[in-house]
Scaffold this active site. Structure first.
Site, PDB file in Angstrom:
ATOM      1  N   ARG A 107       0.777  -1.331   0.069  1.00  0.00           N
ATOM      2  CA  ARG A 107      -0.105   0.034  -0.162  1.00  0.00           C
ATOM      3  C   ARG A 107       0.702   1.278   0.023  1.00  0.00           C
ATOM      4  O   ARG A 107       0.530   2.017   0.680  1.00  0.00           O
ATOM      5  CB  ARG A 107      -0.938   0.011   1.222  1.00  0.00           C
ATOM      6  CG  ARG A 107      -1.883  -1.112   1.281  1.00  0.00           C
ATOM      7  CD  ARG A 107      -2.758  -1.187  -0.082  1.00  0.00           C
ATOM      8  NE  ARG A 107      -3.524  -2.635   0.052  1.00  0.00           N
ATOM      9  CZ  ARG A 107      -3.020  -3.499  -0.621  1.00  0.00           C
ATOM     10  NH1 ARG A 107      -1.970  -3.238  -1.342  1.00  0.00           N
ATOM     11  NH2 ARG A 107      -3.526  -4.677  -0.656  1.00  0.00           N
ATOM     12  N   CYS A 131     -10.588  -0.178   3.423  1.00  0.00           N
ATOM     13  CA  CYS A 131      -9.919  -0.472   4.689  1.00  0.00           C
ATOM     14  C   CYS A 131      -9.392   0.798   5.475  1.00  0.00           C
ATOM     15  O   CYS A 131      -8.583   1.406   4.836  1.00  0.00           O
ATOM     16  CB  CYS A 131      -8.529  -1.650   4.715  1.00  0.00           C
ATOM     17  SG  CYS A 131      -9.314  -3.182   4.203  1.00  0.00           S
ATOM     18  N   GLU A 190      -4.651   3.835   6.846  1.00  0.00           N
ATOM     19  CA  GLU A 190      -4.447   3.584   5.267  1.00  0.00           C
ATOM     20  C   GLU A 190      -5.286   4.671   4.720  1.00  0.00           C
ATOM     21  O   GLU A 190      -4.782   5.333   3.470  1.00  0.00           O
ATOM     22  CB  GLU A 190      -5.033   2.103   4.798  1.00  0.00           C
ATOM     23  CG  GLU A 190      -4.939   2.029   3.332  1.00  0.00           C
ATOM     24  CD  GLU A 190      -5.030   0.591   2.891  1.00  0.00           C
ATOM     25  OE1 GLU A 190      -4.905  -0.441   3.660  1.00  0.00           O
ATOM     26  OE2 GLU A 190      -5.782   0.580   1.730  1.00  0.00           O
TER      27      GLU A 190
HETATM   28  C1  LIG Z   1     -15.927  -0.351  -1.217  1.00  0.00           C
HETATM   29  C2  LIG Z   1     -14.138  -0.081  -1.119  1.00  0.00           C
HETATM   30  C3  LIG Z   1     -13.285  -1.215  -1.578  1.00  0.00           C
HETATM   31  C4  LIG Z   1     -12.117  -0.912  -1.481  1.00  0.00           C
HETATM   32  N1  LIG Z   1     -11.277  -2.169  -1.547  1.00  0.00           N
HETATM   33  C5  LIG Z   1      -9.770  -1.987  -1.688  1.00  0.00           C
HETATM   34  C6  LIG Z   1      -8.975  -2.951  -1.986  1.00  0.00           C
HETATM   35  O1  LIG Z   1      -9.277  -4.129  -2.089  1.00  0.00           O
HETATM   36  N2  LIG Z   1      -7.833  -2.638  -2.101  1.00  0.00           N
HETATM   37  C7  LIG Z   1      -7.070  -1.573  -1.832  1.00  0.00           C
HETATM   38  O2  LIG Z   1      -6.085  -1.405  -1.999  1.00  0.00           O
HETATM   39  N3  LIG Z   1      -8.142  -0.590  -1.654  1.00  0.00           N
HETATM   40  C8  LIG Z   1      -9.233  -0.736  -1.671  1.00  0.00           C
HETATM   41  N4  LIG Z   1     -10.176   0.322  -1.506  1.00  0.00           N
HETATM   42  C9  LIG Z   1      -9.406   1.706  -1.172  1.00  0.00           C
HETATM   43  C10 LIG Z   1      -9.236   2.339  -2.564  1.00  0.00           C
HETATM   44  O3  LIG Z   1     -10.148   1.684  -3.632  1.00  0.00           O
HETATM   45  C11 LIG Z   1      -7.995   2.440  -3.271  1.00  0.00           C
HETATM   46  O4  LIG Z   1      -7.142   3.215  -2.165  1.00  0.00           O
HETATM   47  C12 LIG Z   1      -7.691   3.397  -4.215  1.00  0.00           C
HETATM   48  O5  LIG Z   1      -6.476   3.192  -4.754  1.00  0.00           O
HETATM   49  C13 LIG Z   1      -8.101   4.925  -4.318  1.00  0.00           C
HETATM   50  O6  LIG Z   1      -8.048   5.418  -5.583  1.00  0.00           O
HETATM   51  P1  LIG Z   1      -8.656   6.648  -5.813  1.00  0.00           P
HETATM   52  O7  LIG Z   1      -8.445   7.418  -7.267  1.00  0.00           O
HETATM   53  O8  LIG Z   1      -9.889   6.890  -5.367  1.00  0.00           O
HETATM   54  O9  LIG Z   1      -7.778   7.609  -4.777  1.00  0.00           O
HETATM   55  P2  LIG Z   1      -8.328   8.918  -4.061  1.00  0.00           P
HETATM   56  O10 LIG Z   1      -9.260   8.459  -2.805  1.00  0.00           O
HETATM   57  O11 LIG Z   1      -8.979   9.878  -4.690  1.00  0.00           O
HETATM   58  O12 LIG Z   1      -6.833   9.370  -3.466  1.00  0.00           O
HETATM   59  C14 LIG Z   1      -6.156   8.762  -2.484  1.00  0.00           C
HETATM   60  C15 LIG Z   1      -4.623   9.303  -2.543  1.00  0.00           C
HETATM   61  O13 LIG Z   1      -3.985   9.152  -3.918  1.00  0.00           O
HETATM   62  C16 LIG Z   1      -3.761  10.422  -4.206  1.00  0.00           C
HETATM   63  N5  LIG Z   1      -3.980  10.538  -5.798  1.00  0.00           N
HETATM   64  C17 LIG Z   1      -5.104  10.207  -6.385  1.00  0.00           C
HETATM   65  N6  LIG Z   1      -4.945  10.459  -7.673  1.00  0.00           N
HETATM   66  C18 LIG Z   1      -3.630  10.888  -8.074  1.00  0.00           C
HETATM   67  C19 LIG Z   1      -2.621  11.166  -8.940  1.00  0.00           C
HETATM   68  N7  LIG Z   1      -3.177  11.205 -10.164  1.00  0.00           N
HETATM   69  N8  LIG Z   1      -1.501  11.652  -8.597  1.00  0.00           N
HETATM   70  C20 LIG Z   1      -0.984  11.677  -7.360  1.00  0.00           C
HETATM   71  N9  LIG Z   1      -1.740  11.414  -6.480  1.00  0.00           N
HETATM   72  C21 LIG Z   1      -3.003  10.883  -6.457  1.00  0.00           C
HETATM   73  C22 LIG Z   1      -4.736  11.241  -3.601  1.00  0.00           C
HETATM   74  O14 LIG Z   1      -3.956  12.788  -3.451  1.00  0.00           O
HETATM   75  C23 LIG Z   1      -4.699  10.810  -2.173  1.00  0.00           C
HETATM   76  O15 LIG Z   1      -3.515  10.937  -1.452  1.00  0.00           O
HETATM   77  C24 LIG Z   1     -11.613   0.150  -1.396  1.00  0.00           C
HETATM   78  C25 LIG Z   1     -12.367   1.429  -1.201  1.00  0.00           C
HETATM   79  C26 LIG Z   1     -13.764   1.146  -1.128  1.00  0.00           C
HETATM   80  C27 LIG Z   1     -14.499   2.392  -1.262  1.00  0.00           C
END
Ligand SMILES: Cc1cc2nc3c(=O)[nH]c(=O)nc-3n(C[C@H](O)[C@H](O)[C@H](O)COP(=O)(O)OP(=O)(O)OC[C@H]3O[C@@H](n4cnc5c(N)ncnc54)[C@H](O)[C@@H]3O)c2cc1C
Length: 317
Positions: free
Chosen positions: A182, A230, A306
């Site tokens: 992560r 998580c 996380e």
């Molecule tokens: C129902 C559910 C299930 C999930 N299951 C999992 C799982 O199985 N495994 C897992 O690892 N995670 C899981 N997650 C968490 C999430 O899906 C991941 O962490 C995912 O990578 C977040 O991506 P995002 O685009 O939504 O990022 P955001 O939530 O929008 O941002 C997260 C971080 O990334 C940064 N960021 C986003 N885009 C960029 C970019 N282009 N450049 C630089 N930084 C950036 C943001 O600034 C922030 O710091 C789950 C979430 C939910 C709601």
């Protein structure tokens, strides 16, 4: 309009962008709660993004990037500065490699991961199916090295393109990113695109794998609750040196079903903190702190969050 905003508007008024003042970004996250950002900007070209970043950097204005908001909680009183979202076509395009060439597939950082998992399986490319069911933009998935039981994002990344906060484009090889559980070592900046090694594979087997991964997630995680996935990373147990399931530690501390205001620890998976429609970001934060303390008292293990929290004062970070 405040003087502050008038000054800041000069940052983007001549650029090809969409800008929303006092933007309700909390509601755009998977928690669907939390405050607003002073301004949300969607650049329509790399050039506009670069100029915007340079100007913010020179004016010392904080810049944050919003992906799909699936790993994010925005504090109830919102945040200042500029939030950038790569949701325009210029940042969502996928250039698939053809089977004759060794060129990796280039995916814009704003592309939707779940759509890509399905589309890559349909086209017969392996490398993303292990991520089925994870809500994310490609940029967010790389930043968090999203993954689970079946694998993570890092395993198909060849290199990434980033824009540094001072407005310089760089390409970084995956080997320099030190991907780990992560996490990865990306310099401060905005991920613009990923180059992925996707290999030709049997579409029928790939679709079956996507289904298997997705069904495992649905069976074990509360996918329809409002959450950010998580809440805590799986910690290293000092007695074994191995990662222990944070959900199991929360369960063993008797915390499943615990509530604080509208927030609750999921009965299905202890590491998910859900939120009822009546709840707010502060309820989630209060419950997360309480869970951390009680797990520490019960097991002696300190959980590390996380979920990313954006707040005005940097509290709870
Ligand atoms: C129902 C559910 C299930 C999930 N299951 C999992 C799982 O199985 N495994 C897992 O690892 N995670 C899981 N997650 C968490 C999430 O899906 C991941 O962490 C995912 O990578 C977040 O991506 P995002 O685009 O939504 O990022 P955001 O939530 O929008 O941002 C997260 C971080 O990334 C940064 N960021 C986003 N885009 C960029 C970019 N282009 N450049 C630089 N930084 C950036 C943001 O600034 C922030 O710091 C789950 C979430 C939910 C709601």
């Amino acid at each position: 309009m405040s003087t502050l905003i008038t000054i800041k508007e000069k940052l983007w008024s001549d650029l090809d962008v969409e800008a929303t003042l006092d933007a309700p970004i909390g509601r755009m996250t998977w928690y669907e709660t939390g405050g607003s950002a002073e301004v949300l900007i969607s650049p329509k070209s790399s050039n506009a993004l670069q100029l915007l970043c340079k100007r913010c950097y020179e004016s010392e204005i904080p810049v944050r990037v919003l992906g799909s908001g699936a790993n994010l909680l925005v504090a109830d009183d919102g945040i200042d500065g500029v939030v950038i979202r790569l949701n325009q076509p210029a940042f969502q395009e996928t250039r698939w490699n053809d089977s004759q060439s060794d060129t990796p597939t280039r995916i814009g950082a704003g592309a939707d991961l779940m759509g890509l998992v399905t589309e890559s399986a349909r086209r017969g490319f392996s490398g993303l199916s292990q991520l089925a069911g994870i809500p994310a933009s490609i940029g967010g998935a790389i930043r968090m090295n999203a993954g689970g039981t079946y694998g993570d994002t890092a395993q198909s990344i060849h290199s990434i393109e980033i824009l540094t906060m001072s407005g310089e484009f760089r390409t970084i090889a995956a080997t320099e990113l030190n991907f780990g559980y992560r996490q990865c070592a990306i310099p401060a900046g905005i991920i613009i695109a990923a180059h992925c090694n996707l290999c030709a594979s049997d579409p029928i087997a790939l679709r079956a794998h996507v289904k298997e991964v997705f069904e495992y997630k649905k069976r074990t995680q509360p996918m329809s609750d409002r959450s950010a996935g998580c809440m805590f990373k799986n910690p290293i147990d000092p007695s074994t040196g191995k990662r222990e399931s944070a959900g199991k530690l929360i369960d063993l501390a008797g915390l499943k079903g615990k509530t604080s205001g509208g927030a609750f620890v999921s009965d299905k998976h202890g590491n998910f903190i859900g939120l009822h429609a009546s709840g707010c970001a502060n309820d989630v934060l209060a419950l997360a702190i309480d869970v951390q303390q009680q797990v520490f008292e019960h097991s002696g293990i300190q959980l590390e969050r996380e979920v990313v929290i954006w707040s005005q004062r940097g509290a709870f970070q």
